[in-house]
Every structure is written in C-alpha cells, then in structure tokens.
Design an enzyme around this catalytic site. Structure first.
Site, mmCIF file in Angstrom:
data_model
loop_
_atom_site.group_PDB
_atom_site.id
_atom_site.type_symbol
_atom_site.label_atom_id
_atom_site.label_comp_id
_atom_site.label_asym_id
_atom_site.label_seq_id
_atom_site.Cartn_x
_atom_site.Cartn_y
_atom_site.Cartn_z
ATOM 1 N N ASP A 35 70.488 36.155 14.338
ATOM 2 C CA ASP A 35 70.763 37.486 14.887
ATOM 3 C C ASP A 35 69.529 38.111 15.542
ATOM 4 O OD1 ASP A 35 73.335 37.196 13.757
ATOM 5 O OD2 ASP A 35 72.663 38.074 11.863
ATOM 6 N N GLU A 209 84.555 39.703 19.920
ATOM 7 C CA GLU A 209 84.547 39.366 18.498
ATOM 8 C C GLU A 209 83.574 40.264 17.721
ATOM 9 O OE1 GLU A 209 86.495 37.038 17.157
ATOM 10 O OE2 GLU A 209 85.701 37.067 15.099
ATOM 11 N N GLU A 328 45.679 34.834 14.467
ATOM 12 C CA GLU A 328 46.264 34.637 13.146
ATOM 13 C C GLU A 328 46.748 33.193 12.975
ATOM 14 O OE1 GLU A 328 46.324 37.062 10.594
ATOM 15 O OE2 GLU A 328 44.896 37.723 12.102
ATOM 16 N N GLU A 330 49.194 32.330 11.350
ATOM 17 C CA GLU A 330 50.654 32.363 11.409
ATOM 18 C C GLU A 330 51.178 32.663 12.813
ATOM 19 O OE1 GLU A 330 48.717 34.363 9.706
ATOM 20 O OE2 GLU A 330 49.278 36.462 9.961
HETATM 21 O O1 FUB Z 1 74.417 37.160 10.387
HETATM 22 C C1 FUB Z 1 75.581 37.730 9.847
HETATM 23 C C2 FUB Z 1 76.603 37.943 10.936
HETATM 24 O O2 FUB Z 1 76.845 36.728 11.618
HETATM 25 C C3 FUB Z 1 76.165 38.878 12.029
HETATM 26 O O3 FUB Z 1 76.228 40.230 11.649
HETATM 27 C C4 FUB Z 1 77.101 38.488 13.100
HETATM 28 O O4 FUB Z 1 76.750 38.962 14.372
HETATM 29 C C5 FUB Z 1 77.041 36.977 13.003
HETATM 30 O O5 FUB Z 1 75.939 36.463 13.698
#
Ligand code: FUB
Length: 473
Positions: A35, A209, A328, A330
């Site tokens: 995400d 979606e 860094e 990292e």
């Molecule tokens: O990562 C959890 C859920 O999966 C997210 O809120 C959605 O967008 C999907 O990626």
C-alpha cells in the site's frame, strides 16, 4: 526470517558479473511492504507503506513504515513511526493510508479497526516531521462507516478533500485544520460511465474496488484506483472538478505480479512522473506478503496515463549519491541477508549481518577518487570485515575495514580504513564477512579524499524511533 539469504542465492549469478543490469525493484527487501503512498517534500520522496508480517495468511498488519529517497533507487529506512497502538481506540488492521503536508505538519490518514464497533474507521496521525513519530491527532476516528483506504487531496484553493471506500466511494470536505470536516460524507455515484463496466462478476456496480488515489495535474482531476477483484488491476477516471463528474479512462497497470491486490500512488518528482504499486515479487511473496515497487512513466498528450507494466529494474536513478557526506547504512538500493532495527544512537541501523551478506547503494560518484572510508559499527561478538566492492558483490575490491568486537550490539565505535581505486561513478557493494552467526551492526558510513555526487544526503536521518529492541538481539 533471513529472507535475504534466499534472495542472495537467486541473485548471486547476476550480481557476480560487474556491469550486468540488475533488479532493484521491489524497492524494499528487508521486510514485506504494501500500500505505497509517496509524498514529495523538500527534494525527497517520502514513502509511507504498510508492513505485511512474514508468513502472513491474511492482511495481518500491525504498523506502518516510512522510507525516503532523493534519487528513487537508494531508499533510507526510517522505521515504524506509527502503529495500531498509536490509536488507543483501535484494535487491528494497519491498512492503506496516505500522508499529506499542510501548515508545517504531516497528516497521515489511515484505515484501522475501531475496537468499540468492530468497524473499519479512518484515523489521523500527525507529526511535525515527515518521518514522525506520529501521534493520534484527535483521539477518535475522523470518520467511521466500515470502509477503508483514505486518500487526501488539497486543491489549489486550499480546500482539502478526503476520499475513501470499499465497496463504495465517499468524499468529505476537510476543514483547514485537516482533522475535522464540514458537511456529511457523500457517496460518489458509481456509474459505469464514471468507473467502468465490470464483466463476469456482478458483485459490484462498476470496476471500482478500493484504493483511490486522487490528485490534480494541469487542471485535470485524477482518481487512480484498484479495479475488479480478484486479482485487481489499476484503473483510473478523470473529472473536471474534485467531486466529479468522473469519466472512466481505462487501465493504468494490468493484473500482474502474484498479489491479488494492487494499490496505486502517483507523484511528479524532479521533472518525472512515477507510479508506485505493490506485488508479490520477493521470495515468499504473495497476496499477504507484498512488496512495494515503482516505475517511471510519461503522461500522453492530453494527460492520459499510459499502460504501465511491472518491472524488476524499477525507476532510473535521479542524480548520483555523494559518498563524501555521511550516509546512513540503512540507505539501500538492494540487499541480501540483512535486516534493520532502531539504533540506540538514533535513526536505524543495519543488523543481523552474517558472513556473505551485502548491501548495495547505486550510482555513487567518487569523482577523482576516495582515499579512506569511515563507518560506525557495533558488535557484541568478535566483529568481522566490510569489503568495499564496485559494481558487483564480487566486483573490484577498493578497501577492507576490520570491525572489532565493541562489547554490545549498540556499543558504537568508528573505524577507518584506506581506499584505493574508487574513482568515477559506480554501484557500491558493502560485502560483510567473518565467522558464524551475527557479526556486527552498521549505523553510517562516509568516504574522504574527494568530491562527488549531486544529491543531498538525508538530513532527517536520525529522527527515527529508537526502542528497547535496539539493545536486544
Ligand atoms: O493492505 C490491506 C488492504 O489491501 C488495503 O487497505 C487495500 O487497499 C489492499 O491493498
């Protein structure tokens, strides 16, 4: 889990050949990430992600993570400055959010499960630094209607909008304080003209979606979103205003990449346009063990978005890295075998280093030549060595630093060693060698003797969130 060891086996053939084109996507290999929500601020890209737990069989997500980069290939790990525990009214599900900047503060809008109702709600974290730490801005949900995936857009007239939703799509006008709103949450009509026709599945009225990402470019409003399920692809709609009417414009990224979800984040940075997404490309990856990746793209004439495919190369580097300023440990383009943790000195350090592990930074400009290398290290065992190699994990060795035992994993010392033959621009590999088990930790490094690189070092590097974990193993 030493995921990096598996990666090393898969990639060792390629990396053994100096100059060979190399995979640098997904952009984080130390953990699974999901995400992506990029934010451009003061010449850096800050990337806010979720964290899929190793071996997860659901969206088991307890914390969010922050990364940053000035060149889109070398990414600095800023750790986890916000988690479910930040919201004392929340019980689980650190899912997909977005951070925006306004009036000296960073506001991180996230979906999280409200303990009292058991419903998903939208919380707001706030910080004066892009890397946190973030605190709960209002001590309760901003909105709660069981739906997820907030995106926030601030228009040219300074009106801010919060959009979110799965299965519906909602918006509400945020007040200038960014933590309250005016009017009621309003549903955006999900018409096929606006969001496309779903075929072979009548569970939803349109292709929409989840995962909206709303922004404006050259006067046109874009809503890029996850379409259909499952597996999702990324589609988009455009509108003449922030509240529509929306017109469906087609596919941005087809269904690809062995994760049944995908999630968009779009920015312009340094004259280029970049599309962030996630897939299941790391070893062990899949629908619940995802990884964030990035591609560069160019808008078509008229502002339409081209079809973008997932690659293992990712975006090209912007500029070069300066080895003569402190960097860094990292900050990593690619790694094998290591992990990161909060450092007792602040920020993060690379740890869990074993014999043969490596980290790579890409496009390092040594200019006329480095003469020495210093690095901040700690070891509760007897240390080991850092081999400095160019253009491959087995590439030309330009120096070796011996790391002593220091008496603790967070007992830091600086070691320096001579360097020969590091001139011009190269990918730099730190190859870690020694005995068995964990060898040492590395906090930062810096070369001396020359000038080079045209990117600013990360000046926010030590504002991470040290924790008790820093002193344990
Ligand atoms: O990562 C959890 C859920 O999966 C997210 O809120 C959605 O967008 C999907 O990626």
């Amino acid at each position: 889990m030493k995921r990096g060891l598996v990666l090393m086996a898969l990639l060792s053939v390629v990396t053994a050949i100096p100059g060979t084109a190399r995979a640098d996507n997904p952009i984080v290999q130390t953990i699974y990430t999901a995400d992506p929500a990029p934010l451009v601020h003061n010449g850096r890209v800050y990337l806010y992600t979720g964290h899929d737990e190793d071996g997860s069989t659901y969206f088991t997500m307890k914390e969010w993570r922050v990364w940053s980069s000035a060149d889109l290939v070398n990414w600095t790990d800023h750790g986890s400055p916000m988690s479910v525990a930040t919201f004392n009214w929340a019980s689980a599900d650190a899912w997909a959010g977005q951070t925006v900047y306004r009036n000296g503060k960073f506001y991180w809008y996230v979906p999280v499960k409200d303990r009292a109702s058991g419903q998903m709600a939208i919380g707001v974290g706030v910080s004066t630094s892009p890397t946190g730490p973030f605190t709960d801005a209002i001590g309760r949900p901003l909105v709660r209607n069981g739906e997820i995936d907030p995106t926030v857009f601030i228009d040219d007239d300074r009106q801010a909008y919060l959009y979110w939703g799965n299965p519906n799509l909602w918006y509400v006008r945020l007040n200038a304080d960014m933590i309250s709103y005016s009017g009621s949450p309003t549903q955006i009509p999900l018409t096929t003209a606006g969001f496309g026709t779903r075929t072979g599945d009548t569970s939803r009225p349109t292709l929409y979606e989840e995962a909206p990402w709303v922004y404006k470019r050259n006067g046109l409003y874009y809503n890029v979103f996850a379409a259909k399920c499952c597996s999702e692809f990324i589609a988009y709609s455009t509108a003449p205003g922030p509240t529509g009417p929306w017109t469906y414009r087609g596919t941005v990224m087809p269904t690809q990449g062995s994760s049944f979800t995908n999630h968009p984040g779009v920015i312009d940075f340094n004259g280029g346009s970049y599309f962030f997404y996630h897939n299941g490309a790391l070893p062990g990856g899949g629908g619940f063990t995802r990884s964030v990746a990035v591609e560069k793209f160019t808008y078509n004439a008229g502002g339409t978005i081209p079809t973008i495919n997932m690659t293992t190369t990712g975006a090209p580097q912007v500029g070069t890295l300066d080895p003569y300023v402190r960097q860094e440990a990292e900050t990593i383009a690619w790694e094998s075998g290591v992990e990161t943790e909060p450092a007792g000195e602040g920020g993060m350090n690379v740890g869990w280093i074993e014999n043969g592990d490596y980290t790579k930074v890409k496009g390092v400009d040594f200019g006329s030549g480095a003469t020495s290398f210093s690095t901040r290290v700690a070891s509760a065992t007897s240390g080991g060595r850092i081999e400095l190699r160019l253009d491959g994990v087995n590439g030309t060795q330009v120096g070796t630093c011996t790391v002593p035992g220091t008496g603790g994993w967070q007992t830091w010392t600086t070691v320096t060693c001579p360097v020969n033959g590091a001139t011009g621009t190269h990918d730099l590999y730190f190859r870690y060698t020694g005995g068995s088990g964990n060898l040492f930790n590395v906090n930062w490094w810096q070369f001396t003797g020359g000038t080079g690189g045209n990117l600013p070092a990360n000046d926010d590097m030590e504002s991470g969130t040290p924790s008790a974990k820093a002193t344990s193993r």
